[in-house]
Design an enzyme around this catalytic site. Sequence first.
Site, short mmCIF file in Angstrom:
data_model
loop_
_atom_site.label_atom_id
_atom_site.label_comp_id
_atom_site.label_asym_id
_atom_site.label_seq_id
_atom_site.Cartn_x
_atom_site.Cartn_y
_atom_site.Cartn_z
N ASP A 79 110.29 53.79 59.27
CA ASP A 79 109.29 52.79 59.26
C ASP A 79 108.65 52.78 60.96
O ASP A 79 107.85 52.60 60.96
CB ASP A 79 109.58 51.45 58.90
CG ASP A 79 109.57 51.44 57.32
OD1 ASP A 79 109.38 52.31 56.83
OD2 ASP A 79 110.27 50.27 56.93
N GLY A 80 109.75 52.80 61.65
CA GLY A 80 109.31 52.86 63.26
C GLY A 80 108.34 54.07 63.57
O GLY A 80 107.56 53.88 64.43
N ASN A 153 103.24 45.25 62.53
CA ASN A 153 104.30 44.53 62.15
C ASN A 153 104.07 43.04 62.65
O ASN A 153 103.67 42.05 61.92
CB ASN A 153 105.59 45.06 62.27
CG ASN A 153 106.14 45.82 61.08
OD1 ASN A 153 105.36 46.03 60.07
ND2 ASN A 153 107.34 46.32 61.22
N ARG A 164 118.10 31.82 77.59
CA ARG A 164 117.20 30.79 78.04
C ARG A 164 115.95 30.57 76.95
O ARG A 164 115.45 31.73 76.18
CB ARG A 164 116.34 31.27 79.24
CG ARG A 164 117.02 31.86 80.45
CD ARG A 164 117.70 30.23 81.11
NE ARG A 164 116.38 29.68 81.78
CZ ARG A 164 116.02 29.84 82.76
NH1 ARG A 164 116.27 30.68 83.61
NH2 ARG A 164 115.07 29.18 83.37
N ASP A 183 113.37 30.08 71.38
CA ASP A 183 113.54 31.52 72.00
C ASP A 183 112.30 32.22 71.83
O ASP A 183 112.15 33.25 73.00
CB ASP A 183 114.55 32.09 71.06
CG ASP A 183 116.11 31.80 71.62
OD1 ASP A 183 116.16 30.82 72.36
OD2 ASP A 183 117.16 32.50 71.19
N THR A 194 108.54 41.75 56.19
CA THR A 194 109.87 42.39 55.85
C THR A 194 110.59 42.72 56.73
O THR A 194 111.66 43.29 56.65
CB THR A 194 109.76 43.16 54.48
OG1 THR A 194 108.79 44.25 55.18
CG2 THR A 194 109.14 42.58 53.16
N TYR A 196 111.15 41.85 61.36
CA TYR A 196 111.57 40.84 62.35
C TYR A 196 111.37 39.58 61.70
O TYR A 196 112.74 38.75 61.90
CB TYR A 196 111.02 41.13 63.65
CG TYR A 196 111.71 40.45 64.96
CD1 TYR A 196 113.19 40.03 64.55
CD2 TYR A 196 111.15 40.01 66.12
CE1 TYR A 196 113.91 39.80 65.82
CE2 TYR A 196 111.73 39.80 67.20
CZ TYR A 196 113.21 39.18 66.99
OH TYR A 196 113.77 38.82 67.89
N SER A 199 114.26 38.26 59.53
CA SER A 199 115.51 37.73 60.11
C SER A 199 115.63 36.53 60.75
O SER A 199 116.50 35.77 60.94
CB SER A 199 115.84 38.89 61.03
OG SER A 199 116.06 40.15 60.65
N GLN A 253 107.87 47.24 70.71
CA GLN A 253 107.72 48.25 71.86
C GLN A 253 107.72 47.77 73.20
O GLN A 253 108.13 46.30 73.43
CB GLN A 253 106.54 49.01 71.82
CG GLN A 253 106.41 49.67 70.56
CD GLN A 253 107.42 50.98 70.50
OE1 GLN A 253 107.40 51.57 71.26
NE2 GLN A 253 108.24 50.78 69.54
#
Length: 301
Positions: A79-80, A153, A164, A183, A194, A196, A199, A253
């Site tokens: 996918d990347g 994405n 931090r 964060d 589906t 990052y 998660s 990126q």
Amino acid sequence: MAYKFKKIGIIGRASRHTKPNGPNISSTLDSLCGFLATHKLSALIDSETASLMAKPKFPVVSRTQIGEECDLAIVVGGDGSILNAARTLADYNISVTGVHRGRLGFLTDIAPDNISEKLIKILSGEYVRHELCLLHANIINNGKVKTTIDAINEIVVNSGSVTRMIEFEVYIDDQFVYSQRSDGLIITTPTGSTAYSLSGGGPILTPDIKALLLVPMFPHNLTSRPIVIPDKSRIKIVPITESLNPGVSGDGQAIEQLTENDTVEIYKSNKVLHLLHPSDYNYYETLRSKLHWGTKPGYSE
């Protein structure tokens, strides 16, 4: 046989976990080129991809030239690799399909041993087309755009430090939404839901939903939850953290560091990626397979 696509671009990228000339990517590229040559199709090979092959069978050109001259790009990788290619190819009226040589494979869904069977149907016009929207981010300082980022994405604003938190204000269509200490914040497309943001506890958005998703990253206030908004909305993020320069990234990126008085404006780009799946593609079957969802006892496909 008459083919819908006349000139094919070939793009591949080696996995970061394999040697650049490892057998997986190079053998699949060779098989793909052999298939295209057998069917007397015209093709161009991306210059970076050519370095993965012992002896390219087709002319070697820049990725920009593939966008300008080809009507279909076949991306060999994960996918990347699709995300990487999309940043160039979305500027052109070119369709993209993927041969899977990565990990998850939500976007690259043709198995290497099915190249002949699946590609012949796509080349003949039998496919499922998804129009994937891109996100565009402007980093603005004193009313002037200093940097832009495109992503398919997600756009992520975070502290750039694992120890931090940052504090920032969020506006949607110039209306104040909240101030948050966390964060960071993930702004994602349905395609990225589906990735990052999943998660981070965000929901899955099916590809046909015209929406954007905001997912807080480990918020200090536990009532901060993901929010789904119309994809025509414009999001503005104003950092208010002192002595810390948050970072902004697109699709994982390179991170652009924010400086004093910077704000980030994010909205859906006019660019789209024309992604083609095999004609038997089933989105929910892909979710079951990739996310290892259980099935009802006694049920088999």
